[in-house]
Enzyme design. Structure first.
Site, PDB file in Angstrom:
ATOM      1  N   GLU A 101     -12.109 -36.337 -82.466  1.00 26.46           N
ATOM      2  CA  GLU A 101     -10.661 -36.121 -82.415  1.00 26.46           C
ATOM      3  C   GLU A 101     -10.330 -35.293 -81.186  1.00 26.46           C
ATOM      4  OE1 GLU A 101      -7.806 -36.865 -83.150  1.00 26.46           O
ATOM      5  OE2 GLU A 101      -7.247 -36.675 -85.230  1.00 26.46           O
ATOM      6  N   ASP A 102      -9.152 -35.517 -80.629  1.00 25.64           N
ATOM      7  CA  ASP A 102      -8.695 -34.661 -79.533  1.00 25.64           C
ATOM      8  C   ASP A 102      -8.264 -33.299 -80.086  1.00 25.64           C
ATOM      9  OD1 ASP A 102      -6.559 -35.800 -80.914  1.00 25.64           O
ATOM     10  OD2 ASP A 102      -5.380 -36.257 -79.132  1.00 25.64           O
ATOM     11  N   ASP A 105      -4.578 -30.379 -86.071  1.00 30.27           N
ATOM     12  CA  ASP A 105      -3.408 -29.512 -86.178  1.00 30.27           C
ATOM     13  C   ASP A 105      -3.193 -29.189 -87.662  1.00 30.27           C
ATOM     14  OD1 ASP A 105      -1.023 -28.292 -85.165  1.00 30.27           O
ATOM     15  OD2 ASP A 105       0.120 -30.078 -85.626  1.00 30.27           O
ATOM     16  N   THR A 106      -2.427 -30.008 -88.391  1.00 28.16           N
ATOM     17  CA  THR A 106      -2.259 -29.763 -89.825  1.00 28.16           C
ATOM     18  C   THR A 106      -3.503 -30.196 -90.608  1.00 28.16           C
ATOM     19  OG1 THR A 106      -1.330 -31.952 -90.246  1.00 28.16           O
ATOM     20  CG2 THR A 106       0.230 -30.208 -89.683  1.00 28.16           C
ATOM     21  N   GLY A 107      -4.296 -31.108 -90.034  1.00 34.16           N
ATOM     22  CA  GLY A 107      -5.491 -31.615 -90.714  1.00 34.16           C
ATOM     23  C   GLY A 107      -5.214 -32.874 -91.528  1.00 34.16           C
ATOM     24  N   THR A 109      -4.270 -36.011 -90.597  1.00 30.44           N
ATOM     25  CA  THR A 109      -4.842 -37.247 -90.059  1.00 30.44           C
ATOM     26  C   THR A 109      -6.330 -37.331 -90.385  1.00 30.44           C
ATOM     27  OG1 THR A 109      -3.261 -37.127 -88.252  1.00 30.44           O
ATOM     28  CG2 THR A 109      -5.113 -38.621 -87.950  1.00 30.44           C
ATOM     29  N   LYS A 133      -6.455 -26.012 -84.200  1.00 32.17           N
ATOM     30  CA  LYS A 133      -5.431 -24.969 -84.381  1.00 32.17           C
ATOM     31  C   LYS A 133      -5.582 -24.387 -85.790  1.00 32.17           C
ATOM     32  CE  LYS A 133      -1.852 -27.179 -81.505  1.00 32.17           C
ATOM     33  NZ  LYS A 133      -0.549 -27.895 -81.552  1.00 32.17           N
TER      34      LYS A 133
HETATM   35  P1  IMP Z   1      -2.676 -33.462 -87.642  1.00 33.12           P
HETATM   36  O1  IMP Z   1      -2.690 -34.686 -88.513  1.00 33.12           O
HETATM   37  O2  IMP Z   1      -1.479 -32.597 -87.898  1.00 33.12           O
HETATM   38  O3  IMP Z   1      -3.965 -32.670 -87.685  1.00 33.12           O
HETATM   39  O4  IMP Z   1      -2.435 -33.891 -86.162  1.00 33.12           O
HETATM   40  C1  IMP Z   1      -3.194 -34.802 -85.576  1.00 33.12           C
HETATM   41  C2  IMP Z   1      -2.517 -35.482 -84.410  1.00 33.12           C
HETATM   42  O5  IMP Z   1      -1.257 -34.897 -83.996  1.00 33.12           O
HETATM   43  C3  IMP Z   1      -3.425 -35.322 -83.228  1.00 33.12           C
HETATM   44  O6  IMP Z   1      -4.444 -36.301 -83.232  1.00 33.12           O
HETATM   45  C4  IMP Z   1      -2.462 -35.456 -82.074  1.00 33.12           C
HETATM   46  O7  IMP Z   1      -2.261 -36.818 -81.773  1.00 33.12           O
HETATM   47  C5  IMP Z   1      -1.175 -34.859 -82.581  1.00 33.12           C
HETATM   48  N1  IMP Z   1      -1.031 -33.456 -82.127  1.00 33.12           N
HETATM   49  C6  IMP Z   1      -1.169 -32.331 -82.865  1.00 33.12           C
HETATM   50  N2  IMP Z   1      -0.964 -31.225 -82.130  1.00 33.12           N
HETATM   51  C7  IMP Z   1      -0.698 -31.661 -80.869  1.00 33.12           C
HETATM   52  C8  IMP Z   1      -0.415 -30.973 -79.622  1.00 33.12           C
HETATM   53  O8  IMP Z   1      -0.368 -29.734 -79.499  1.00 33.12           O
HETATM   54  N3  IMP Z   1      -0.201 -31.775 -78.536  1.00 33.12           N
HETATM   55  C9  IMP Z   1      -0.258 -33.140 -78.593  1.00 33.12           C
HETATM   56  N4  IMP Z   1      -0.516 -33.815 -79.729  1.00 33.12           N
HETATM   57  C10 IMP Z   1      -0.745 -33.085 -80.869  1.00 33.12           C
HETATM   58 MG    MG Z   2      -4.624 -37.956 -81.874  1.00 35.31          MG
END
Ligand code: IMP
Ligand code: MG
Length: 181
Positions: A101-102, A105-107, A109, A133
């Site tokens: 994963e790049d 953030d919230t976890g 995905t 994060k």
């Molecule tokens: P999550 O499901 O909230 O963990 O977020 C996952 C996806 O949100 C990542 O794979 C990114 O594509 C996008 N994302 C979360 N934070 C950032 C950020 O700071 N910059 C750009 N994309 C983000």
């Molecule tokens: Mg992504």
């Protein structure tokens, strides 16, 4: 470049391309040592991971398969719904899988994708995330391998985008606080 402007926002340098590259070298060596005789499947979550995958896989340099999936999360009236836009084409049954994963953030995905994968009976699942994060995490999906733990600021570059742009930047930039904030 110390600062970049993307659409309406200004971003400032956070992690340089040299720092990214040396950290990837360390992570790749750890993972190569652990998986060198196992022919793991690396699965990248598009779009953001394509730059990271490309550098990581060459630094790791072990026998492996490389696969991508594309997931999209929607912020609609129902908090956050994840949809698959490009699905797996490889059989993961009995194979060690390493998800790339790049950023986590919230976890949400990664939780969605791990849950989907585990139903396909891989031998194991581990996660490598270039960025993490910790303060934004809403579940317990702490990745096994982390490039950099960062504050909850929005970041771009090295594959990460702001509204589709900024992926081509070779360093990582964070949103610059407006004066008075
Ligand atoms: P999550 O499901 O909230 O963990 O977020 C996952 C996806 O949100 C990542 O794979 C990114 O594509 C996008 N994302 C979360 N934070 C950032 C950020 O700071 N910059 C750009 N994309 C983000
Ligand atoms: Mg992504």
């Amino acid at each position: 470049m110390k600062e970049v402007k993307i659409r309406d926002l200004t971003f400032e340098i956070s992690i340089s391309s040299d720092e990214i590259s040396s950290r990837i070298g360390v992570l790749a060596a750890q993972i190569a040592e652990k998986y060198k005789d196992q022919c793991p499947i690396f699965i990248g979550i598009l779009d953001g991971c394509f730059v990271f995958m490309s550098d990581f896989i060459r630094a790791c340099a072990i026998t492996c398969d490389v696969e991508f999936v594309k997931l999209k999360s929607y912020e609609g009236t129902k908090s956050s719904e994840i949809r698959e836009l490009l699905s797996l084409t490889i059989d993961v049954t009995g194979r060690p899988v390493i998800i790339l994963e790049d950023i986590i953030d919230t976890g949400k995905t990664i939780a969605y994708f791990k849950n989907y994968l585990s139903q396909l009976d891989p031998k194991s699942i581990e996660v490598v995330s270039l960025l993490f994060k910790p303060e934004a995490l809403q579940n317990d999906e702490v990745p096994e391998f982390i490039g950099f733990s960062i504050p909850s600021d929005f970041v771009v570059g090295y594959g990460l985008d702001y509204d589709g742009q900024g992926r081509e930047l070779s360093s990582i930039y964070k949103l610059k606080a407006k004066k008075g904030q």
